[in-house]
Design a protein around this motif. Structure first.
Motif, PDB file in Angstrom:
ATOM      1  N   ASN A 191       0.804  -1.226   0.000  1.00  0.00           N
ATOM      2  CA  ASN A 191       0.000   0.000   0.000  1.00  0.00           C
ATOM      3  C   ASN A 191       0.839   1.278   0.000  1.00  0.00           C
ATOM      4  O   ASN A 191       0.306   2.353   0.206  1.00  0.00           O
ATOM      5  CB  ASN A 191      -0.959   0.004   1.197  1.00  0.00           C
ATOM      6  CG  ASN A 191      -0.226  -0.084   2.521  1.00  0.00           C
ATOM      7  OD1 ASN A 191       0.992  -0.274   2.557  1.00  0.00           O
ATOM      8  ND2 ASN A 191      -0.953   0.044   3.613  1.00  0.00           N
ATOM      9  N   GLU A 192       2.146   1.143  -0.235  1.00  0.00           N
ATOM     10  CA  GLU A 192       2.948   2.359  -0.155  1.00  0.00           C
ATOM     11  C   GLU A 192       2.613   3.300  -1.316  1.00  0.00           C
ATOM     12  O   GLU A 192       2.825   4.513  -1.227  1.00  0.00           O
ATOM     13  CB  GLU A 192       4.446   2.028  -0.023  1.00  0.00           C
ATOM     14  CG  GLU A 192       5.303   2.260  -1.229  1.00  0.00           C
ATOM     15  CD  GLU A 192       5.638   0.946  -1.954  1.00  0.00           C
ATOM     16  OE1 GLU A 192       4.763   0.060  -2.043  1.00  0.00           O
ATOM     17  OE2 GLU A 192       6.768   0.821  -2.442  1.00  0.00           O
ATOM     18  N   ASP A 193       1.997   2.766  -2.361  1.00  0.00           N
ATOM     19  CA  ASP A 193       1.590   3.619  -3.484  1.00  0.00           C
ATOM     20  C   ASP A 193       0.333   4.442  -3.152  1.00  0.00           C
ATOM     21  O   ASP A 193      -0.104   5.246  -3.965  1.00  0.00           O
ATOM     22  CB  ASP A 193       1.329   2.737  -4.720  1.00  0.00           C
ATOM     23  CG  ASP A 193       0.275   1.673  -4.448  1.00  0.00           C
ATOM     24  OD1 ASP A 193       0.111   1.277  -3.264  1.00  0.00           O
ATOM     25  OD2 ASP A 193      -0.412   1.258  -5.388  1.00  0.00           O
ATOM     26  N   GLU A 194      -0.234   4.232  -1.960  1.00  0.00           N
ATOM     27  CA  GLU A 194      -1.455   4.969  -1.616  1.00  0.00           C
ATOM     28  C   GLU A 194      -1.216   6.099  -0.612  1.00  0.00           C
ATOM     29  O   GLU A 194      -2.172   6.728  -0.149  1.00  0.00           O
ATOM     30  CB  GLU A 194      -2.493   4.005  -1.027  1.00  0.00           C
ATOM     31  CG  GLU A 194      -3.016   3.002  -2.031  1.00  0.00           C
ATOM     32  CD  GLU A 194      -4.206   2.239  -1.465  1.00  0.00           C
ATOM     33  OE1 GLU A 194      -5.185   2.885  -1.044  1.00  0.00           O
ATOM     34  OE2 GLU A 194      -4.133   1.002  -1.415  1.00  0.00           O
ATOM     35  N   ILE A 195       0.055   6.311  -0.273  1.00  0.00           N
ATOM     36  CA  ILE A 195       0.346   7.314   0.753  1.00  0.00           C
ATOM     37  C   ILE A 195      -0.253   8.674   0.382  1.00  0.00           C
ATOM     38  O   ILE A 195      -0.912   9.334   1.189  1.00  0.00           O
ATOM     39  CB  ILE A 195       1.884   7.422   0.984  1.00  0.00           C
ATOM     40  CG1 ILE A 195       2.400   6.136   1.617  1.00  0.00           C
ATOM     41  CG2 ILE A 195       2.232   8.621   1.856  1.00  0.00           C
ATOM     42  CD1 ILE A 195       3.921   6.059   1.756  1.00  0.00           C
ATOM     43  N   LEU A 196      -0.060   9.076  -0.868  1.00  0.00           N
ATOM     44  CA  LEU A 196      -0.557  10.407  -1.269  1.00  0.00           C
ATOM     45  C   LEU A 196      -2.088  10.457  -1.242  1.00  0.00           C
ATOM     46  O   LEU A 196      -2.682  11.480  -0.895  1.00  0.00           O
ATOM     47  CB  LEU A 196      -0.032  10.788  -2.658  1.00  0.00           C
ATOM     48  CG  LEU A 196       1.501  10.840  -2.797  1.00  0.00           C
ATOM     49  CD1 LEU A 196       1.900  11.331  -4.192  1.00  0.00           C
ATOM     50  CD2 LEU A 196       2.129  11.726  -1.726  1.00  0.00           C
ATOM     51  N   ASP A 197      -2.722   9.328  -1.597  1.00  0.00           N
ATOM     52  CA  ASP A 197      -4.194   9.302  -1.551  1.00  0.00           C
ATOM     53  C   ASP A 197      -4.689   9.463  -0.113  1.00  0.00           C
ATOM     54  O   ASP A 197      -5.702  10.120   0.143  1.00  0.00           O
ATOM     55  CB  ASP A 197      -4.731   7.977  -2.127  1.00  0.00           C
ATOM     56  CG  ASP A 197      -4.381   7.837  -3.601  1.00  0.00           C
ATOM     57  OD1 ASP A 197      -4.195   8.888  -4.252  1.00  0.00           O
ATOM     58  OD2 ASP A 197      -4.268   6.692  -4.086  1.00  0.00           O
ATOM     59  N   PHE A 198      -3.973   8.847   0.815  1.00  0.00           N
ATOM     60  CA  PHE A 198      -4.365   9.002   2.220  1.00  0.00           C
ATOM     61  C   PHE A 198      -4.195  10.457   2.666  1.00  0.00           C
ATOM     62  O   PHE A 198      -5.034  10.994   3.384  1.00  0.00           O
ATOM     63  CB  PHE A 198      -3.543   8.069   3.126  1.00  0.00           C
ATOM     64  CG  PHE A 198      -4.164   6.700   3.300  1.00  0.00           C
ATOM     65  CD1 PHE A 198      -5.182   6.503   4.224  1.00  0.00           C
ATOM     66  CD2 PHE A 198      -3.733   5.612   2.554  1.00  0.00           C
ATOM     67  CE1 PHE A 198      -5.757   5.242   4.404  1.00  0.00           C
ATOM     68  CE2 PHE A 198      -4.303   4.352   2.716  1.00  0.00           C
ATOM     69  CZ  PHE A 198      -5.316   4.164   3.645  1.00  0.00           C
ATOM     70  N   VAL A 199      -3.107  11.090   2.219  1.00  0.00           N
ATOM     71  CA  VAL A 199      -2.911  12.494   2.596  1.00  0.00           C
ATOM     72  C   VAL A 199      -4.046  13.336   1.997  1.00  0.00           C
ATOM     73  O   VAL A 199      -4.598  14.219   2.662  1.00  0.00           O
ATOM     74  CB  VAL A 199      -1.538  13.024   2.111  1.00  0.00           C
ATOM     75  CG1 VAL A 199      -1.381  14.505   2.446  1.00  0.00           C
ATOM     76  CG2 VAL A 199      -0.400  12.219   2.738  1.00  0.00           C
TER      77      VAL A 199
END
Ligand code: SAM
Length: 390
Positions: free
Chosen positions: A230-238
């Motif tokens: 899920n490291e590719d979702e960090i920006l989506d979480f932000v």
């Protein structure tokens, strides 16, 4: 001993106990500490000078029983309410599941409340209920409502996977729940299901929305970041924090028994921060409290904020103020330490309030200055996280 105790009390309480509003009982127990020094030691080692005097240099004395040899005051208790969970998160429990403790060996409602009361009397002012999944325990609302009556307990928090949250929220609020942390590791339903090995993404999102609607501020969202997952979702979480009053906390992946941790799967705080800064170079660092585990940031203009729990790359052992009680009643003074002591056994053998305090004090006294570092931890025998309570 009574004479000694009275003498210390006199010295300590001169003008302070009343100002601090402490009960004579608490002050007396605090003054005695873990058997104390000066010839009135009862169990275990005498409390070293700095520990014994933990309450001497402050306006509000803090229990010597909950102060360790490094001066850390443990005012935050995490209680695991159950070993069971309705999810099977890959990072939290082994694929084959865990061997559950027989019910008779788990803490009863009364035992949970007895221990909570004891710790609060000694100065704990925040209790977090965790698990397993705390919201599957049938008496969770009663436990919270009873805890709410404890004088001195300022904050009751729950960490939940959110599956039952939206249904239980009105009851939780009525019972007096103050804070909510909800675990969510992916914003993509199929990936969520892969990580937690169960369906339920929409239920969790509904729980998060409802918590916001019901006025919880901030609603904390815990996201364990794993490379290749899920490291590719960090920006989506932000991005979620742009319009929602969420505090998204990125947690470095930690090793526990059976979770197949390896260094390459861990995404460090620094790496996450660099990625976020590429998108939002004006990311602001927020000031933190002394015992905060999260390093907090905010994108200017966004409603919510974000934080990083850097247990692996930058430990926060120096300001650790936490103790944990497992669902089977063991006191664990360090998340990454395997030493445990059974408070359940003490309770069931009829230990007095004071004897229990001595057991707790001795365990707190054995707390190490810091955990052994990520590579040693990964080799060390510990419980799987689901049996500890994060
Ligand atoms: N069932 C509840 C939940 O899912 O939030 C409470 C228990 S869970 C063990 C508590 C927290 O520990 C969760 O936020 C979870 O993400 C975190 N956690 C579990 N295993 C972890 C690991 N290996 N590394 C980092 N955090 C972990």
């Amino acid at each position: 001993m009574a004479h000694q105790s009275r003498r210390v009390l006199r010295l300590l309480s001169a003008g302070r106990a009343e100002a601090a509003g402490l009960s004579a009982r608490r002050l007396e127990l605090s003054a005695r500490g873990c058997g104390g020094g000066g010839g009135w030691r009862r169990f275990g080692p005498a409390v070293p000078e700095d520990r014994r005097l933990a309450f001497k240099d402050d306006v509000l004395p803090f229990s010597a029983f909950l102060t360790d040899n490094f001066g850390r005051r443990h005012n935050y208790l995490r209680i695991s309410l159950t070993e069971k969970c309705n999810l099977r998160c890959q990072y939290c429990m082994p694929e084959e599941g865990v061997k559950l403790t027989p019910r008779s060996q788990l803490l009863t409602t009364k035992e949970v409340l007895t221990l909570a009361r004891l710790f609060v009397q000694e100065g704990v002012d925040k209790i977090r209920l965790t698990g397993g999944e705390p919201l599957i325990r049938p008496d969770v609302l009663d436990i919270i409502a009873e805890m709410r009556k404890l004088e001195g307990l300022k904050t009751i928090a729950v960490t939940t996977n959110g599956m039952n949250l939206s249904r239980l929220l009105p009851g939780l609020k009525d019972a007096g729940l103050d804070l909510l942390n909800i675990s969510l590791d992916s914003l993509v339903p199929a990936k969520f299901e892969f990580i937690v090995r169960r369906k339920g993404f929409h239920k969790v999102m509904e729980g998060i929305e409802k918590a916001i609607e019901m006025g919880y501020r901030p609603v904390k969202v815990n996201c364990v970041v794993m490379r290749g997952l899920n490291e590719d979702e960090i920006l989506d979480f932000v991005s979620l924090t742009e319009t929602k009053p969420l505090d998204v906390r990125f947690i470095e992946y930690m090793p526990f028994d059976g979770n197949r941790w390896n260094f390459k799967k861990m995404v460090s705080y620094q790496e996450m921060l660099d990625r976020i800064r590429q998108q939002w170079p004006n990311l602001e660092s927020l000031p933190g409290g002394k015992a905060d585990t999260a390093k907090s940031f905010k994108v200017p203009g966004f409603q919510g904020q974000l934080g990083f729990i850097t247990s692996m790359s930058e430990n926060f052992c120096g300001s650790c103020n936490r103790l944990r009680i497992t669902a089977d009643g063991n006191l664990k003074v360090c998340l990454f330490g395997n030493s445990e002591v059974s408070l359940r056994d003490s309770l069931r053998s009829g230990a007095s309030h004071e004897e229990l305090l001595q057991v707790i004090c001795a365990a707190v006294g054995r707390k190490k200055q810091q955990h052994a570092g990520m590579f040693s931890i990964s080799q060390m025998k510990n419980r799987p996280m689901i049996l500890i309570g994060g």
